[in-house]
Write a protein that holds these residues in place. Sequence first.
Motif, PDB file in Angstrom:
ATOM      1  N   GLY A 198       0.804  -1.220   0.000  1.00 56.67           N
ATOM      2  CA  GLY A 198       0.000   0.000   0.000  1.00 56.67           C
ATOM      3  C   GLY A 198       0.831   1.260   0.000  1.00 56.67           C
ATOM      4  N   SER A 199       2.111   1.134   0.364  1.00 57.15           N
ATOM      5  CA  SER A 199       3.014   2.288   0.338  1.00 57.15           C
ATOM      6  C   SER A 199       3.667   2.370  -1.041  1.00 57.15           C
ATOM      7  CB  SER A 199       4.097   2.136   1.413  1.00 57.15           C
ATOM      8  OG  SER A 199       3.520   2.110   2.694  1.00 57.15           O
ATOM      9  N   SER A 200       3.419   3.444  -1.738  1.00 60.25           N
ATOM     10  CA  SER A 200       3.934   3.553  -3.100  1.00 60.25           C
ATOM     11  C   SER A 200       4.049   5.015  -3.497  1.00 60.25           C
ATOM     12  CB  SER A 200       3.012   2.826  -4.092  1.00 60.25           C
ATOM     13  OG  SER A 200       1.740   3.458  -4.134  1.00 60.25           O
ATOM     14  N   GLY A 215       2.994   7.438   3.263  1.00 60.28           N
ATOM     15  CA  GLY A 215       2.369   6.994   2.024  1.00 60.28           C
ATOM     16  C   GLY A 215       3.284   6.307   1.039  1.00 60.28           C
ATOM     17  N   ALA A 216       4.571   6.667   1.023  1.00 62.55           N
ATOM     18  CA  ALA A 216       5.482   6.131   0.002  1.00 62.55           C
ATOM     19  C   ALA A 216       6.504   5.162   0.548  1.00 62.55           C
ATOM     20  CB  ALA A 216       6.207   7.282  -0.702  1.00 62.55           C
ATOM     21  N   GLY A 217       6.644   5.049   1.866  1.00 58.77           N
ATOM     22  CA  GLY A 217       7.629   4.134   2.417  1.00 58.77           C
ATOM     23  C   GLY A 217       8.988   4.781   2.553  1.00 58.77           C
ATOM     24  N   ALA A 218      10.022   3.947   2.711  1.00 60.17           N
ATOM     25  CA  ALA A 218      11.372   4.459   2.947  1.00 60.17           C
ATOM     26  C   ALA A 218      12.416   3.765   2.091  1.00 60.17           C
ATOM     27  CB  ALA A 218      11.731   4.299   4.422  1.00 60.17           C
ATOM     28  N   PHE A 232       3.755   2.027  -8.437  1.00 61.58           N
ATOM     29  CA  PHE A 232       3.170   1.302  -7.319  1.00 61.58           C
ATOM     30  C   PHE A 232       4.238   0.652  -6.437  1.00 61.58           C
ATOM     31  CE2 PHE A 232      -0.158   1.459 -10.547  1.00 61.58           C
ATOM     32  CZ  PHE A 232      -1.204   1.972  -9.801  1.00 61.58           C
ATOM     33  N   GLU A 233       5.487   1.056  -6.607  1.00 60.20           N
ATOM     34  CA  GLU A 233       6.566   0.613  -5.735  1.00 60.20           C
ATOM     35  C   GLU A 233       6.846   1.667  -4.669  1.00 60.20           C
ATOM     36  OE1 GLU A 233       9.958  -0.163  -8.115  1.00 60.20           O
ATOM     37  OE2 GLU A 233       9.354  -2.217  -8.618  1.00 60.20           O
ATOM     38  N   ALA A 234       7.371   1.198  -3.536  1.00 57.88           N
ATOM     39  CA  ALA A 234       7.733   2.118  -2.457  1.00 57.88           C
ATOM     40  C   ALA A 234       9.045   2.812  -2.784  1.00 57.88           C
ATOM     41  CB  ALA A 234       7.859   1.350  -1.141  1.00 57.88           C
ATOM     42  N   MET A 235       9.085   4.113  -2.587  1.00 59.67           N
ATOM     43  CA  MET A 235      10.301   4.899  -2.748  1.00 59.67           C
ATOM     44  C   MET A 235      10.350   5.922  -1.631  1.00 59.67           C
ATOM     45  SD  MET A 235      10.617   5.509  -6.864  1.00 59.67           S
ATOM     46  CE  MET A 235      10.370   4.156  -8.021  1.00 59.67           C
ATOM     47  N   THR A 236      11.358   6.728  -1.620  1.00 58.79           N
ATOM     48  CA  THR A 236      11.488   7.724  -0.569  1.00 58.79           C
ATOM     49  C   THR A 236      12.060   9.011  -1.163  1.00 58.79           C
ATOM     50  OG1 THR A 236      12.259   8.100   1.694  1.00 58.79           O
ATOM     51  CG2 THR A 236      13.825   7.125   0.138  1.00 58.79           C
ATOM     52  N   THR A 237      12.156  10.039  -0.324  1.00 63.46           N
ATOM     53  CA  THR A 237      12.596  11.355  -0.788  1.00 63.46           C
ATOM     54  C   THR A 237      13.738  11.866   0.078  1.00 63.46           C
ATOM     55  OG1 THR A 237      11.001  12.490   0.637  1.00 63.46           O
ATOM     56  CG2 THR A 237      10.271  11.896  -1.585  1.00 63.46           C
ATOM     57  N   ILE A 238      14.267  13.001  -0.321  1.00 61.00           N
ATOM     58  CA  ILE A 238      15.387  13.602   0.406  1.00 61.00           C
ATOM     59  C   ILE A 238      14.975  13.971   1.831  1.00 61.00           C
ATOM     60  CG2 ILE A 238      16.885  15.630   0.488  1.00 61.00           C
ATOM     61  CD1 ILE A 238      16.986  15.568  -2.541  1.00 61.00           C
ATOM     62  N   THR A 239      13.794  14.564   1.993  1.00 63.72           N
ATOM     63  CA  THR A 239      13.380  15.020   3.323  1.00 63.72           C
ATOM     64  C   THR A 239      13.233  13.862   4.299  1.00 63.72           C
ATOM     65  OG1 THR A 239      11.083  14.969   2.561  1.00 63.72           O
ATOM     66  CG2 THR A 239      12.238  17.074   2.437  1.00 63.72           C
ATOM     67  N   VAL A 240      12.727  12.738   3.824  1.00 61.41           N
ATOM     68  CA  VAL A 240      12.558  11.579   4.707  1.00 61.41           C
ATOM     69  C   VAL A 240      13.906  11.100   5.219  1.00 61.41           C
ATOM     70  CG1 VAL A 240      11.790   9.183   4.812  1.00 61.41           C
ATOM     71  CG2 VAL A 240      10.405  10.878   3.607  1.00 61.41           C
ATOM     72  N   LYS A 241      14.897  11.031   4.360  1.00 64.40           N
ATOM     73  CA  LYS A 241      16.211  10.548   4.774  1.00 64.40           C
ATOM     74  C   LYS A 241      16.945  11.562   5.647  1.00 64.40           C
ATOM     75  CE  LYS A 241      15.871   6.545   3.142  1.00 64.40           C
ATOM     76  NZ  LYS A 241      15.709   5.421   4.088  1.00 64.40           N
TER      77      LYS A 241
END
Length: 396
Positions: free
Chosen positions: A245-247, A326-329, A338-347
């Motif tokens: 569900g995280s994508s 919503g997108a995972g890590a 529909f795959e989980a990815m992450t962003t700069i702010t999360v890391k």
Amino acid sequence: MPASWTLLIVLALAAAGFLIGRSRVLAAVGGDSRKLHSRTGYYGWNIALFTAVPALFLIAIWLFAQPDVNRMVLAGVSLVLAGAGLFLSLGRTAPDFRARNAVEAFVRGLLILCSSIAILTTAGIVLSMLFETGHFFTQYPWKEFFFGTTWSPRFGGGSQLGMLPLLWGTLYISMIALAVSIPIGLFAAIYMSEYASPRMRSVAKPLIEVLAGIPTIVYGLFALITVGPLLRDYFAQPLGLGTSGSSVMTAGLVMGIMLIPFVSSLSDDIINAVPQSLRDGALGLGSTKSETVRKVVLPAALPGIVGAILLAASRAIGETMIVVLGAGAAAKMGLNPFEAMTTITVKIVSQLTGDTDFSAPETLVAFALGLTLFVLTLGLNVLALYVVRKYREQYE
């Protein structure tokens, strides 16, 4: 003595000085205010400002620099400073004293100080990131950071800190968010400005702007509990594109909903700023309402609309909570939405969470990521301001 008591005493001295100053100059001219250089209120404000502001500024600086300072010493120094300001300003209070000039000069200096604080704060943020980023690049090669395709931090050695997967996730999610928010927000703005009745507009615009007031954590929970499972059950799994569900699509859709009021409100104001004479001229030549909107109003408002879109894009790039929930890590590069990815702010958040060693590259990389994000959003904001300024110069 508690700091709150000191503040109350300083404010009480300022209020007393205000009243004493007014009554003193009125008594000096026998109650005829026409003999005064300035209005009586200026004499009172001159004393109140010189009594309160230096003492309050000292308290704020002292508490910020040394929070554990002896409060009695702070109270004593602050009250001495307030008393000195009170007696000095009272001593020069006379009917011919240019009180208005003194008050206006004091307020002007206060405004300059506030502006300088804002500028210096921005400079301090940038310099702190620059220094820490410099420390990071002394421990980790900059080429591997900017062009590396693997993000695998390991405290203790052997880290791979390539930022390209994080940058790709940031841009991918932002593009989906803009693909949702731009058409919906723009069409809503066109409807409210060109077609809706005043009654409908008075209801629709506040309801759309309510979206801007919802906390991002609530959007993140909505993505985690509702949007993610719906996309997984009705799209990802039937199409064989994923089981999570995280994508990217989950975060992008919810972020796009969040950005709708940014696009619609700014675009609505910009479209309404187009001169009515352009509409009247097009309608007078036989154009229909839709043709007028499509061929006259939108081209005239296009620079401002582009500026609104760029501002929304900078807001999307800096979002964190929606991406976390919503997108995972997963830091990876791919095209499957529909795959989980992450962003700069999360890391950035993950690298600075918990017990961290600020001398390790795995922690210092957060500052390099922050500086990269700062440069990216700053460029978008500068571009947006340039476009909007060009628009204003043309129609104001």
